[in-house]
Motif scaffolding. Structure first.
Motif, mmCIF file in Angstrom:
data_model
loop_
_atom_site.group_PDB
_atom_site.id
_atom_site.type_symbol
_atom_site.label_atom_id
_atom_site.label_comp_id
_atom_site.label_asym_id
_atom_site.label_seq_id
_atom_site.Cartn_x
_atom_site.Cartn_y
_atom_site.Cartn_z
ATOM 1 N N ARG A 13 -2.501 13.608 -12.828
ATOM 2 C CA ARG A 13 -3.413 12.800 -13.621
ATOM 3 C C ARG A 13 -2.794 11.477 -14.079
ATOM 4 N NH1 ARG A 13 -8.208 14.937 -14.810
ATOM 5 N NH2 ARG A 13 -8.502 17.155 -14.435
ATOM 6 N N LYS A 14 -1.595 11.171 -13.592
ATOM 7 C CA LYS A 14 -0.961 9.896 -13.924
ATOM 8 C C LYS A 14 -1.338 8.896 -12.834
ATOM 9 C CE LYS A 14 2.772 11.970 -16.479
ATOM 10 N NZ LYS A 14 4.211 12.242 -16.532
ATOM 11 N N ILE A 15 -2.498 8.251 -13.028
ATOM 12 C CA ILE A 15 -3.062 7.346 -12.033
ATOM 13 C C ILE A 15 -2.998 5.921 -12.566
ATOM 14 C CG2 ILE A 15 -5.122 6.803 -10.664
ATOM 15 C CD1 ILE A 15 -3.997 9.654 -10.154
ATOM 16 N N ILE A 16 -2.545 5.005 -11.728
ATOM 17 C CA ILE A 16 -2.487 3.590 -12.080
ATOM 18 C C ILE A 16 -3.473 2.831 -11.202
ATOM 19 C CG2 ILE A 16 -1.081 1.498 -11.999
ATOM 20 C CD1 ILE A 16 1.336 3.155 -12.615
ATOM 21 N N ARG A 17 -4.240 1.917 -11.813
ATOM 22 C CA ARG A 17 -5.123 1.026 -11.056
ATOM 23 C C ARG A 17 -4.379 -0.290 -10.845
ATOM 24 N NH1 ARG A 17 -10.143 -2.604 -12.527
ATOM 25 N NH2 ARG A 17 -10.987 -2.774 -10.443
ATOM 26 N N ILE A 18 -4.282 -0.706 -9.591
ATOM 27 C CA ILE A 18 -3.627 -1.968 -9.231
ATOM 28 C C ILE A 18 -4.717 -2.915 -8.765
ATOM 29 C CG2 ILE A 18 -1.904 -3.061 -7.765
ATOM 30 C CD1 ILE A 18 -0.697 -0.142 -7.492
ATOM 31 N N GLU A 19 -4.945 -3.948 -9.534
ATOM 32 C CA GLU A 19 -6.011 -4.907 -9.254
ATOM 33 C C GLU A 19 -5.722 -5.665 -7.961
ATOM 34 O OE1 GLU A 19 -9.576 -6.738 -9.762
ATOM 35 O OE2 GLU A 19 -8.787 -5.190 -11.074
ATOM 36 N N GLY A 20 -6.744 -5.841 -7.140
ATOM 37 C CA GLY A 20 -6.604 -6.650 -5.933
ATOM 38 C C GLY A 20 -6.394 -8.107 -6.314
ATOM 39 N N ASP A 21 -5.771 -8.860 -5.436
ATOM 40 C CA ASP A 21 -5.585 -10.278 -5.715
ATOM 41 C C ASP A 21 -5.698 -11.101 -4.445
ATOM 42 O OD1 ASP A 21 -3.170 -9.664 -4.505
ATOM 43 O OD2 ASP A 21 -1.944 -10.680 -5.972
ATOM 44 N N VAL A 22 -5.881 -12.383 -4.647
ATOM 45 C CA VAL A 22 -6.014 -13.335 -3.546
ATOM 46 C C VAL A 22 -5.023 -14.459 -3.805
ATOM 47 C CG1 VAL A 22 -7.560 -14.882 -2.325
ATOM 48 C CG2 VAL A 22 -8.459 -12.779 -3.334
ATOM 49 N N ARG A 45 -6.452 -0.840 -5.734
ATOM 50 C CA ARG A 45 -5.713 0.356 -5.332
ATOM 51 C C ARG A 45 -5.582 1.291 -6.527
ATOM 52 N NH1 ARG A 45 -0.901 -2.941 -2.671
ATOM 53 N NH2 ARG A 45 -1.857 -3.414 -0.675
ATOM 54 N N TYR A 46 -5.582 2.564 -6.226
ATOM 55 C CA TYR A 46 -5.325 3.589 -7.227
ATOM 56 C C TYR A 46 -4.137 4.399 -6.726
ATOM 57 C CZ TYR A 46 -9.720 2.258 -9.269
ATOM 58 O OH TYR A 46 -10.727 1.525 -9.857
ATOM 59 N N LEU A 47 -3.103 4.499 -7.553
ATOM 60 C CA LEU A 47 -1.844 5.125 -7.148
ATOM 61 C C LEU A 47 -1.527 6.306 -8.042
ATOM 62 C CD1 LEU A 47 0.903 5.077 -5.590
ATOM 63 C CD2 LEU A 47 1.723 3.613 -7.435
ATOM 64 N N CYS A 48 -1.227 7.442 -7.429
ATOM 65 C CA CYS A 48 -0.767 8.617 -8.166
ATOM 66 C C CYS A 48 0.734 8.460 -8.403
ATOM 67 C CB CYS A 48 -1.037 9.904 -7.383
ATOM 68 S SG CYS A 48 -0.350 11.378 -8.182
ATOM 69 N N CYS A 49 1.134 8.451 -9.659
ATOM 70 C CA CYS A 49 2.550 8.283 -9.995
ATOM 71 C C CYS A 49 3.347 9.574 -9.859
ATOM 72 C CB CYS A 49 2.677 7.752 -11.422
ATOM 73 S SG CYS A 49 2.039 6.085 -11.597
ATOM 74 N N GLU A 50 2.675 10.664 -9.519
ATOM 75 C CA GLU A 50 3.381 11.930 -9.363
ATOM 76 C C GLU A 50 3.764 12.214 -7.912
ATOM 77 O OE1 GLU A 50 1.743 15.144 -11.699
ATOM 78 O OE2 GLU A 50 0.898 13.682 -13.100
ATOM 79 N N CYS A 51 2.898 11.846 -6.948
ATOM 80 C CA CYS A 51 3.231 12.136 -5.543
ATOM 81 C C CYS A 51 3.229 10.893 -4.649
ATOM 82 C CB CYS A 51 2.279 13.184 -4.971
ATOM 83 S SG CYS A 51 0.607 12.579 -4.622
ATOM 84 N N GLY A 52 2.688 9.773 -5.136
ATOM 85 C CA GLY A 52 2.695 8.541 -4.354
ATOM 86 C C GLY A 52 1.454 8.304 -3.521
ATOM 87 N N TYR A 53 0.509 9.225 -3.530
ATOM 88 C CA TYR A 53 -0.736 9.041 -2.780
ATOM 89 C C TYR A 53 -1.491 7.844 -3.351
ATOM 90 C CZ TYR A 53 -5.414 9.950 -0.982
ATOM 91 O OH TYR A 53 -6.634 9.834 -0.376
ATOM 92 N N SER A 54 -2.145 7.075 -2.470
ATOM 93 C CA SER A 54 -2.927 5.934 -2.948
ATOM 94 C C SER A 54 -4.266 5.863 -2.222
ATOM 95 C CB SER A 54 -2.155 4.623 -2.765
ATOM 96 O OG SER A 54 -2.017 4.316 -1.404
#
Length: 76
Positions: A13-22, A45-54
């Motif tokens: 449940r430790k998910i980070i949202r990484i905003e897209g950029d140009v 992008r949404y990244l799981c900080c526990e296993c690295g899945y995105s």
């Protein structure tokens, strides 16, 4: 992960949202739909900080621009 707030691979449940950029020359996390960076569609992008899945997501209001550029070549 965007909707469930949970990783589908490890259930983390430790998910980070990484905003897209140009950036210049089309750099960044985006899809170009025209000749300039002003026509780029950002990809979040949404990244799981526990296993690295995105996962990558595009805002629904940007989908028509992508369909116009790349056609409606759906996978069969």
């Amino acid at each position: 992960m965007k909707n469930t707030k949970q990783c589908p691979k490890c259930r983390g449940r430790k998910i980070i949202r990484i905003e897209g950029d140009v950036r210049a020359y089309g750099a960044g996390n985006n899809i170009m739909t025209g000749m300039t960076i002003f026509s780029a569609v950002k990809v979040q992008r949404y990244l799981c900080c526990e296993c690295g899945y995105s996962e990558e997501w595009i805002d629904p209001q940007d989908i028509p621009a992508i369909k116009e550029k790349y056609g409606e070549n759906y996978l069969k």
